[in-house]
Design an enzyme around this catalytic site. Structure first.
Site, PDB file in Angstrom:
ATOM      1  N   GLY A 100      33.624  44.324  16.198  1.00  0.00           N
ATOM      2  CA  GLY A 100      35.077  44.432  16.329  1.00  0.00           C
ATOM      3  C   GLY A 100      35.675  43.050  16.203  1.00  0.00           C
TER       4      GLY A 100
ATOM      5  CG  LEU B 183      39.496  41.880  23.664  1.00  0.00           C
ATOM      6  CD1 LEU B 183      40.619  41.792  24.701  1.00  0.00           C
ATOM      7  CD2 LEU B 183      38.365  42.761  24.207  1.00  0.00           C
ATOM      8  CB  ALA B 184      37.900  39.870  18.221  1.00  0.00           C
TER       9      ALA B 184
ATOM     10  CE1 TYR C 265      32.421  50.501  23.384  1.00  0.00           C
ATOM     11  CE2 TYR C 265      31.726  51.154  25.572  1.00  0.00           C
ATOM     12  CZ  TYR C 265      32.515  50.388  24.752  1.00  0.00           C
ATOM     13  OH  TYR C 265      33.398  49.507  25.315  1.00  0.00           O
TER      14      TYR C 265
ATOM     15  CG  HIS D 236      40.548  40.956  31.472  1.00  0.00           C
ATOM     16  ND1 HIS D 236      41.006  42.247  31.420  1.00  0.00           N
ATOM     17  CD2 HIS D 236      41.653  40.169  31.552  1.00  0.00           C
ATOM     18  CE1 HIS D 236      42.322  42.237  31.473  1.00  0.00           C
ATOM     19  NE2 HIS D 236      42.742  40.995  31.555  1.00  0.00           N
ATOM     20  CE1 TYR D 237      44.037  41.613  34.746  1.00  0.00           C
ATOM     21  CE2 TYR D 237      44.618  41.113  37.022  1.00  0.00           C
ATOM     22  CZ  TYR D 237      44.975  41.283  35.698  1.00  0.00           C
ATOM     23  OH  TYR D 237      46.282  41.102  35.323  1.00  0.00           O
TER      24      TYR D 237
ATOM     25  CG  ASP E 187      45.403  50.132  30.619  1.00  0.00           C
ATOM     26  OD1 ASP E 187      44.321  49.778  30.105  1.00  0.00           O
ATOM     27  OD2 ASP E 187      46.476  49.528  30.420  1.00  0.00           O
TER      28      ASP E 187
ATOM     29  CG  HIS F 273      42.175  45.271  35.527  1.00  0.00           C
ATOM     30  ND1 HIS F 273      40.963  45.024  34.951  1.00  0.00           N
ATOM     31  CD2 HIS F 273      43.036  45.480  34.489  1.00  0.00           C
ATOM     32  CE1 HIS F 273      41.091  45.056  33.633  1.00  0.00           C
ATOM     33  NE2 HIS F 273      42.341  45.339  33.331  1.00  0.00           N
TER      34      HIS F 273
ATOM     35  NE  ARG G 127      53.477  39.264  50.726  1.00  0.00           N
ATOM     36  CZ  ARG G 127      54.553  39.911  51.166  1.00  0.00           C
ATOM     37  NH1 ARG G 127      54.840  41.113  50.715  1.00  0.00           N
ATOM     38  NH2 ARG G 127      55.355  39.345  52.032  1.00  0.00           N
TER      39      ARG G 127
END
Ligand code: BG6
Length: 830
Positions: free
Chosen positions: A70, A75-76, A187, A242-243, A300, A305, A408
């Protein structure tokens, strides 16, 4: 290859070291330098020694091939190539050699062009001079090639090329990283191709990196996990969230670890008021609706995340936070303690332009209205000793007023300050809000940071990579000026993907999602997603215009928008509207308010209304008297109420029965038994507050001489002020009966008696029941009517007047209280 070395134009040792990584192993520095006298002269002795060491290390560590699948995608372009370039900058001088293969389905010529475009924007960090950066970039480009990967043959050819290249350069192969930046439907095929034709040989490792979505519910995630698990070993898979690469998120555990002493006391339900985990975006889903329409904001963002962040905040702190296995086990324990989500645990919204964007991008008909939420707020409770009763609020949305991400932790504050605010010393007053914030990014602060209120404790800074945050005059964060916090931020801001790519390279598995972790999260989220599937989200205009429309609040276990929105009818995907297209419908029935919805939502609404009445009553009089009917309709309600053992004021609630069958209380037909099974045994209500109807006295069932009805009436008169229940829950039978008051009943439809014995046409015939006059003294009466079978009587009763002899339900008319009808769509609309 030696040419590429000789071609280096730099005079710096650093660059030559970087360059050395693709110098053939076995080629010693000295002979090489002698063959290239120009370079020899440029090298210091130290550099030459270092080069020599590097070559030896390289011989040990070998060659790594990174295949980005990809490679020309979004994203790449945005993150992954830059992350790989960063890896090259960071690692290439340390002993490994690299090649980067950008792969996609596109044919080689076009693919090469697209990839070249994606690579144009690579940049170096500020500490590298522009000229040097250009050269490094140039080297990286030489190591990066495009290839089409479509068929098994393509994969075998890639494998052969890697082997040949490694052999040709006299290198040892260390491993291969396949980064799947492709849609998940691809995948399985790719995985099989890698497995059959592109695994590295013995002694070299394989790592596959997977990008979400990892399924869209528990079943699909399980299926995908099983499929991948049959091809790759768990240790070979790196599922990216990625978080977990965001610097402030990655700082949560180290912060807790470094400040163990101060936090041990504070990080629990006694001190924490609430936790907010928030990711707000200003962008919308335009251009991505083919993905977004399938997933929506909960799948999502919240399922991954925000849930990951929640586990990092809530988990018991492992002794050694670098032990990935222990961290995982502690995370899994948090999942086990999460209280099930109900429909009422969430509020959902959708920005106004969304449906139109979907129609345009997905070629849907004009009538199409999406039900996909683009905004969600969810209330989560963790039922364990540490967090019992502490609300965790998760919120995310597109098209909001600002871009911001933070966690928080707001602490309770019981201080009262006698001195006026003007005299408080900056940040020191005990009356200021006390909070710890992990600021993920953006927002007013703009950068990642950790903030700790100065009146909480003085935190220790991480030993490396973080520094005190420079003051920005006038900046206020979470209600306080920046000067009220101890604040620190990373010395060098790094992109999450770059960090994660480095972790993959270093086999640091703690920043990735294991299969167990993934499935535990889906187990938690799937029931809520199912219950929202037909829910029409609240429509919001987007941006600052949202005003307070999306504000929400919680009462007990329920979340609700703070502002009422007028009823809205949202046409569904087909042309004819379906009942599921309606939000909770508010209308009138027999001149009283009617609430209609699908069963689950109806029950949630009724449960939260009961809770609200309870809270009001307890506030008013210290007690809540609730009389409940039996039968099958209220079972779901009891189950729902049972979930709120922490928030509902059970300790102050008295539970009464509306009616009872003349059977032992332990009999499955007994209404009390239903209440016991579905509610009482799961809540903490004092035993003396439970008032079963005395249908069995002296081992006899409803014997007249035992005067059970009079006894119950006396108990009510003694305990319930004015014999006026705070809430009576009734049902409606297909013959129009309610409680155990049947048509033509000689007792209970009028008169003085509060509790009566009656006869039912069906077994068991003998009953005890509250009378209509007693019911009508209640402050509030809720009638719950569910199911298709009730449609006819619902219609009929809607037309009749006050005729309790024929239809006892028509005699329900509280004298000064309020009557509310709760009907599901089948009972109301048929
Ligand atoms: C992604 C979501 O995972 O995270 C996107 O798919 C969202 O919808 C993005 O925009 C936000 O990430 P960041 O790093 O910009 O906060």
């Amino acid at each position: 290859m030696s040419d590429s070395f000789a071609g280096a134009k730099t005079k710096t040792g650093t660059l030559i070291l970087v360059k050395s990584v693709f110098t053939p192993v076995g080629m010693l520095a000295e002979p090489f330098c002698k063959r290239h006298p120009g370079f020899w002269k440029m090298l210091t002795v130290a550099t030459c020694m270092a080069l020599l060491g590097c070559l030896q290390a390289q011989e040990l560590q070998g060659h790594v091939s990174i295949i980005l699948l990809g490679a020309t995608g979004d994203l790449a372009k945005k993150y992954l190539w830059q992350g790989l370039f960063q890896l090259y900058l960071d690692e290439a001088g340390k002993g490994h050699s690299f090649t980067f293969h950008g792969a996609a389905l596109t044919d080689p010529k076009q693919g090469q062009q697209l990839m070249a475009k994606a690579l144009e924007t690579l940049s170096c960090s500020q500490d590298i001079a522009p000229r040097q950066c250009a050269e490094l970039k140039d080297q990286f480009l030489q190591l990066s090639q495009y290839r089409q990967l479509k068929t098994t043959t393509d994969y075998s050819a890639l494998s052969k090329d890697i082997e040949a290249q490694v052999q040709h350069k006299g290198l040892r192969e260390a491993g291969r990283i396949f980064y799947f930046s492709v849609p998940p439907f691809a995948y399985a095929d790719i995985a099989r191709n890698i497995n059959s034709s592109c695994r590295p040989g013995p002694g070299a490792w394989l790592r596959v990196v997977l990008e979400k979505p990892f399924g869209r519910d528990h079943n699909s995630a399980q299926q995908l996990a099983t499929e991948l698990g049959s091809i790759f070993q768990e240790e070979e898979m790196y599922r990216v969230d990625h978080y977990l690469g965001k610097q402030a998120v990655a700082q949560i555990l180290p912060f807790r670890d470094q400040n163990r002493q101060a936090l041990d006391r504070l990080w629990n339900r006694h001190h924490v008021e609430r936790v907010e985990i928030v990711m707000k975006e200003t962008v919308d889903a335009e251009g991505r609706t083919s993905f977004y329409e399938e997933y929506g904001v909960i799948r999502d963002v919240l399922q991954n995340h925000l849930t990951e962040i929640l586990t990092l905040v809530a988990m018991e702190l492992p002794h050694n936070i670098s032990n990935a296995e222990t961290v995982l086990q502690h995370k899994l324990r948090v999942f086990q303690a999460l209280r099930d989500l109900q429909r009422g645990s969430a509020v959902v919204g959708q920005y106004q332009a969304y449906s139109e964007q979907v129609r345009r991008e997905l070629q849907k008909p004009e009538s199409f209205q999406s039900l996909t939420p683009t905004f969600a707020g969810v209330l989560v409770y963790i039922d364990n000793l540490r967090w019992e009763g502490v609300p965790f609020i998760l919120m995310s949305g597109k098209a909001l007023d600002e871009r911001a991400g933070y966690v928080r932790i707001l602490f309770k504050n019981q201080a009262h300050c006698a001195q006026s605010e003007a005299r408080w010393v900056a940040g020191r007053s005990q009356c200021l809000p006390r909070q710890v914030v992990f600021h993920v990014g953006h927002g007013a602060l703009g950068s990642p940071a950790v903030l700790v209120s100065r009146n909480l404790f003085s935190p220790s800074l991480p030993a490396q990579g973080w520094q005190e945050l420079e003051g920005q005059p006038g900046l206020r964060l979470f209600g306080c000026p920046l000067s009220d916090y101890y604040a620190y931020s990373p010395v060098r801001e790094q992109d999450a993907y770059a960090i994660l790519i480095s972790h993959i390279f270093h086999r640091r598995k703690d920043s990735f999602i294991t299969t167990e972790n993934l499935l535990a999260s889906w187990v938690f989220w799937t029931p809520l997603l199912d219950s929202l599937a037909f829910e029409a989200p609240r429509i919001y205009p987007g941006g600052a215009e949202n005003g307070h429309l999306l504000d929400f609040e919680f009462s007990g276990g329920q979340l609700s928008f703070s502002q009422q929105q007028p009823e809205q009818l949202v046409p569904g995907p087909g042309s004819a509207p379906m009942p599921s297209d309606f939000q909770v419908l508010r209308a009138q029935y027999r001149e009283s308010p009617l609430i209609s919805a699908w069963p689950e939502e109806l029950i949630s609404k009724l449960a939260s209304d009961i809770e609200a009445s309870a809270v009001r009553a307890v506030r008013r009089s210290g007690e809540f008297h609730l009389a409940l009917s039996g039968g099958s309709s209220p079972v779901a309600l009891f189950q729902q109420l049972a979930h709120w053992h922490y928030s509902f004021p059970w300790a102050h609630t008295h539970l009464w029965l509306v009616d009872e069958r003349c059977v032992p209380l332990s009999d499955p037909e007994s209404n009390f038994q239903g209440l016991q099974a579905h509610l009482l045994q799961r809540i903490r209500v004092p035993h003396y507050n439970v008032h079963p109807m005395p249908v069995q006295l002296r081992r006899r069932l409803c014997a007249e001489e035992d005067q059970g009805a009079q006894l119950y009436a006396a108990e009510i008169s003694a305990l319930v002020t004015n014999s006026s229940f705070d809430l009576v829950l009734l049902g409606m039978g297909t013959d129009g009966h309610t409680a155990s008051l049947f048509p033509q009943s000689p007792t209970g439809l009028d008169g003085e008696q509060l509790v009566v014995m009656t006869q039912s046409p069906s077994r068991p015939h003998h009953r005890m029941s509250l009378s209509l006059p007693l019911i009508n003294r209640a402050r509030r009466v809720a009638v719950l009517v569910m199911g298709k079978m009730k449609r006819e009587i619902t219609l009929l009763v809607s037309r009749v007047g006050h005729e309790p002899q024929k239809w006892p339900i028509s005699g329900v008319l509280p004298s000064s209280g309020q009557l509310v009808w709760y009907m599901d769509y089948e009972a109301f609309l048929g």
